[in-house]
Design an enzyme around this catalytic site. Structure first.
Site, PDB file in Angstrom:
ATOM      1  N   HIS A 274       0.822  -1.217   0.000  1.00 11.67           N
ATOM      2  CA  HIS A 274       0.000   0.000   0.000  1.00 11.67           C
ATOM      3  C   HIS A 274       0.857   1.269   0.000  1.00 11.67           C
ATOM      4  CE1 HIS A 274       0.041  -0.080   4.568  1.00 11.67           C
ATOM      5  NE2 HIS A 274       0.019   1.216   4.400  1.00 11.67           N
TER       6      HIS A 274
ATOM      7  N   SER B 243       3.995   2.124   8.503  1.00  9.72           N
ATOM      8  CA  SER B 243       3.781   1.179   7.422  1.00  9.72           C
ATOM      9  C   SER B 243       5.094   0.957   6.698  1.00  9.72           C
ATOM     10  CB  SER B 243       2.755   1.716   6.435  1.00  9.72           C
ATOM     11  OG  SER B 243       1.481   1.366   6.855  1.00  9.72           O
TER      12      SER B 243
ATOM     13  N   ASP C 226       1.181  -7.727   2.329  1.00  8.13           N
ATOM     14  CA  ASP C 226       1.267  -6.295   2.034  1.00  8.13           C
ATOM     15  C   ASP C 226       2.726  -5.828   1.878  1.00  8.13           C
ATOM     16  OD1 ASP C 226       0.841  -3.578   1.790  1.00  8.13           O
ATOM     17  OD2 ASP C 226      -0.503  -3.417   3.510  1.00  8.13           O
TER      18      ASP C 226
HETATM   19  N1  ARG Z   1      -4.893   0.486   7.729  1.00  2.25           N
HETATM   20  C1  ARG Z   1      -3.608   0.495   7.115  1.00  2.25           C
HETATM   21  C2  ARG Z   1      -2.968   1.865   7.249  1.00  2.25           C
HETATM   22  O1  ARG Z   1      -3.475   2.771   7.824  1.00  2.25           O
HETATM   23  C3  ARG Z   1      -3.645  -0.017   5.699  1.00  2.25           C
HETATM   24  C4  ARG Z   1      -4.330   0.857   4.729  1.00  2.25           C
HETATM   25  C5  ARG Z   1      -4.300   0.369   3.294  1.00  2.25           C
HETATM   26  N2  ARG Z   1      -5.276  -0.672   3.027  1.00  2.25           N
HETATM   27  C6  ARG Z   1      -6.619  -0.460   2.772  1.00  2.25           C
HETATM   28  N3  ARG Z   1      -7.406  -1.482   2.678  1.00  2.25           N
HETATM   29  N4  ARG Z   1      -7.143   0.724   2.642  1.00  2.25           N
HETATM   30  O2  ARG Z   1      -2.709   2.701   6.502  1.00  2.25           O
HETATM   31  N1  GLU Z   2      -1.295   1.333   7.585  1.00  2.00           N
HETATM   32  C1  GLU Z   2      -0.653   2.341   8.376  1.00  2.00           C
HETATM   33  C2  GLU Z   2       0.320   3.184   7.552  1.00  2.00           C
HETATM   34  O1  GLU Z   2       0.105   3.405   6.389  1.00  2.00           O
HETATM   35  C3  GLU Z   2       0.018   1.706   9.527  1.00  2.00           C
HETATM   36  C4  GLU Z   2      -1.016   1.253  10.437  1.00  2.00           C
HETATM   37  C5  GLU Z   2      -1.142   2.157  11.596  1.00  2.00           C
HETATM   38  O2  GLU Z   2      -1.707   3.252  11.498  1.00  2.00           O
HETATM   39  O3  GLU Z   2      -0.625   1.704  12.624  1.00  2.00           O
HETATM   40  O4  GLU Z   2       1.267   3.761   8.046  1.00  2.00           O
END
Ligand code: ARG
Ligand code: GLU
Length: 709
Positions: A83, A640, A219
């Site tokens: 991502h 991330s 990921d």
């Molecule tokens: N929650 C994770 C982070 O904040 C992954 C986000 C990307 N994935 C998604 N399904 N939107 O960024």
């Molecule tokens: N998916 C998050 C990011 O893009 C990390 C997850 C979180 O917020 O801990 O940094």
């Protein structure tokens, strides 16, 4: 009686505050080093950060500003999340070769794909310059004057800091302005795409599984840093060569078990762990609910269109994911703050704080000040959120008018920049309209602008909204405005500067948008900023007061996009009564979730085959393929792509998310239920080797067996 109660509360606070924390790598000696040892680490503070010798920090790379990545070979091979590489992977994709759908693997070094504008930053050195910055700042001076002196001292510190010509300097404040650190950095500008699994692996589970455990997502994606022939940063050139790093992380083949030590090293973006109870209360009860509602309404409409129309589905996939990501996070965050009784706990701590400081002239009134300031800012803060969620973020036509507003301002300030500004904004609009659907946006407009009119603080509403029939307004704007299509926008922006500005201001879409932007800059933002400045000044004193009042407590500085170390152990958790979550997920779970043809839960044919044949190479364990695992590492957005490092300094995983019950950790880290989610390094190797047949990449890594004697 009262004293005993206070002591007990104090003890409870101390115990619950243990664990968690995002620590500055150059300041780990002492408490952190001891704590890491007690959790099973064999690393010294110097193994992690050293100015004179190579150390783990030399392998940690800030990836394009927002994410983290790490170097995993002596040829600058860079590992980060799928991502985090998403935009780059998408930009190389077309209908003929859709790398998002099918994955991408450069079979040779010459097939690696350059990414215009992408940067990767290494930290060379961190200096503590607090003494220089905070010397001779009269407490009696105004906030503004204090800030002016601080800025002056920072400029002087930068002036005299030693650095090479190709390096950069950045100063960041820690503990809300009580500590200042200077970072010497090196930014590489030739970063190439090396490999990425298909979305059905790299984003498996998509929004349904996002922020959730159990998880089964691969990921990850791979890039490479290129440097000039002197191994220094350079713009893209065919002459550039793979970067030769001071350090790279060996990859462990031995995997993890419950309670193993884990260290996550990266660039967490923002936390607010030391807010007063009144601020958390405001977030849970006043700020989060409207933001959640606005996004929910937008998502419902977008989802409806995406389901009906294949083209819209592609156009809005990334936007939908972005809106949904924080929508879902805020819901989990509010629930978690309630469930973990964060507000009550803060209040208990504040009672102790107040008791201890009741006779202290500088600290005795801080909590009362917070009460007053947060009450004062509330309505404006809510109005500001309505504006940013509706005007700036979710109604696209209004976002276009914000862009035009800035354009108008810029050319009025510097008329000679008209041509450059025009081509800049047109360029941005090209990308904008490529993924724009007028009918969909009109529906979002109708829904959200109605919410704005009816539910946002009436005291801050512009007159253009007050007695307006929103449906009629929408109809008029979307049939007559030039903001609904690239061609019309092109027409709107053609002609001389004078003509353009006149046409713009006659456009019904821009007229309405501009009235909202004007309202923001005149009635909302100045008031918000003025109060926020006072809140920040109070928070700076409160932070200092907390550290002095509880000298035996461990205080880490809130995340602010600088390099941090967080550590913990591999651990399951209890999300609710009678439910226990284990700490590792396996490929079995991918197959359990498999829904042929579904956009979130499809599984590639080849992965199914490998699963059936149990063809896991050296990467499986007891006939099973580990996929993800969770641990007690305190992480946030920006982490991330951070490496997960074992007790000896080897890579064992890749951070990418947090669990639902613990998303409130940005305000209140609770070791009972806060867990970060990581991809198991063995799954990454398995996908590269067995799924993608990219043995050349495995060959350039250093695979190790740290657990075998
Ligand atoms: N929650 C994770 C982070 O904040 C992954 C986000 C990307 N994935 C998604 N399904 N939107 O960024
Ligand atoms: N998916 C998050 C990011 O893009 C990390 C997850 C979180 O917020 O801990 O940094």
């Amino acid at each position: 009686m009262k004293i005993i109660k206070i002591l007990l509360l104090f003890l409870a606070f101390q115990l619950s505050a243990q664990q968690g924390g995002m620590w500055i790598p150059s300041l780990l000696k002492g408490m952190n080093e001891k704590e890491m040892k007690s959790l099973g680490s064999e690393l010294s503070a110097q193994d992690i950060y050293d100015v004179n010798h190579s150390s783990l920090k030399d392998a940690i790379v800030h990836f394009n500003g927002g994410c983290t990545s790490e170097i995993i070979s002596d040829s600058g091979l860079l590992l980060t999340n799928h991502h985090c590489g998403y935009g780059a992977i998408q930009s190389h994709s077309s209908v003929e070769h859709d790398y998002l759908q099918d994955g991408f693997w450069a079979k040779t070094i010459s097939e690696e794909l350059p990414n215009k504008g992408m940067v990767a930053t290494l930290i060379v050195r961190i200096d503590d310059i607090t003494k220089d910055v905070l010397k001779n700042i009269p407490a009696s001076a105004s906030i503004k004057e204090q800030q002016r002196l601080i800025d002056q001292h920072i400029a002087m510190a930068k002036e005299k800091a030693a650095k090479e010509a190709w390096q950069d300097l950045k100063v960041k404040s820690m503990y809300d302005g009580n500590q200042y650190l200077l970072f010497v950095t090196e930014t590489f500008k030739d970063i190439r795409l090396v490999g990425a699994p298909p979305t059905s692996i790299g984003k498996f589970g998509s929004d349904t599984d996002n922020w959730m455990w159990p998880r089964h997502t691969g990921d990850f994606s791979l890039f490479r840093i290129y440097a000039d022939k002197n191994n220094q940063p350079a713009e893209y050139s065919e002459e550039n060569v793979p970067y030769d790093p001071k350090h790279f992380l060996p990859v462990s083949l031995d995997g993890i078990s419950e309670n193993d030590f884990t260290l996550v090293f990266g660039f967490p973006g923002r936390t607010s762990e030391y807010l007063p109870a009144v601020a958390i209360d405001q977030i849970v009860h006043k700020l989060n609910p409207p933001k959640i509602k606005i996004r929910e309404e937008a998502l419902k409409i977008v989802d409806g269109y995406m389901r009906k129309d294949a083209k819209i589905k592609i156009q809005y996939a990334s936007k939908y994911a972005r809106i949904a990501n924080y929508w879902k996070k805020w819901i989990g965050e509010s629930q978690g703050l309630e469930r973990s009784k964060a507000i009550e706990k803060k209040k208990e701590l504040e009672a102790v704080f107040q008791e201890k400081n009741k006779n202290n002239a500088a600290y005795g009134n801080l909590l009362q000040e917070f009460e007053t300031l947060y009450t004062e800012i509330e309505e404006t803060a809510v109005a500001r959120d309505y504006w940013s969620e509706i005007v700036y973020r979710n109604v696209e036509l209004l976002n276009a008018s914000v862009r035009l507003y800035r354009f108008e301002n810029n050319v009025q300030k510097t008329p000679e920049a008209f041509e450059t500004e025009r081509s800049k904004i047109l360029n941005g609009f090209k990308g904008f309209y490529k993924n724009y659907n007028t009918t969909l946006d009109q529906e979002v407009f109708k829904k959200l602008v109605t919410i704005y009119k009816e539910e946002s603080p009436q005291s801050h509403l512009p007159s253009s909204l007050k007695n307006t029939d929103i449906a009629a307004l929408a109809e008029n704007i979307y049939s007559n405005s030039g903001l609904t299509h690239m061609d019309k926008m092109q027409t709107l922006l053609s002609g001389t500067q004078e003509e353009v500005l006149i046409k713009m201001n006659e456009d019904p879409g821009y007229q309405f948008g501009k009235s909202l932007v004007d309202n923001f800059y005149e009635a909302i933002n100045p008031k918000f900023q003025a109060l926020n400045l006072k809140i920040k000044a109070t928070q700076k004193v409160y932070m200092k007061a907390l550290m002095e009042t509880f000298p035996n407590e461990r205080f880490f500085p809130d995340a602010n996009g600088t390099l941090r170390v967080t550590y913990g152990q591999v651990k399951g958790y209890q999300p609710k009564d009678a439910v226990l979550y284990e700490s590792v997920s396996y490929l079995e779970g991918v197959m359990e979730k498999y829904q042929p043809g579904d956009y979130e839960f499809d599984v590639p044919e080849k992965l199914i085959e490998l699963y059936k044949k149990k063809d896991f190479g050296d990467y499986g364990i007891n006939g099973k393929m580990p996929v993800n695992f969770i641990g007690t590492n305190h992480t946030t957005g920006g982490n991330s792509g951070s490496p997960v490092i074992d007790a000896k300094g080897n890579l064992i995983g890749l951070n990418f998310d947090r669990v639902w019950e613990g998303t409130m950790s940005d305000y209140n880290y609770d070791p009972e239920i806060c867990r970060n989610i990581m991809v198991d390094a063995r799954y990454i190797l398995f996908i590269i080797d067995k799924y993608a047949d990219s043995q050349r990449l495995i060959d350039e890594m250093k695979l190790v067996h740290p657990k075998k004697k």
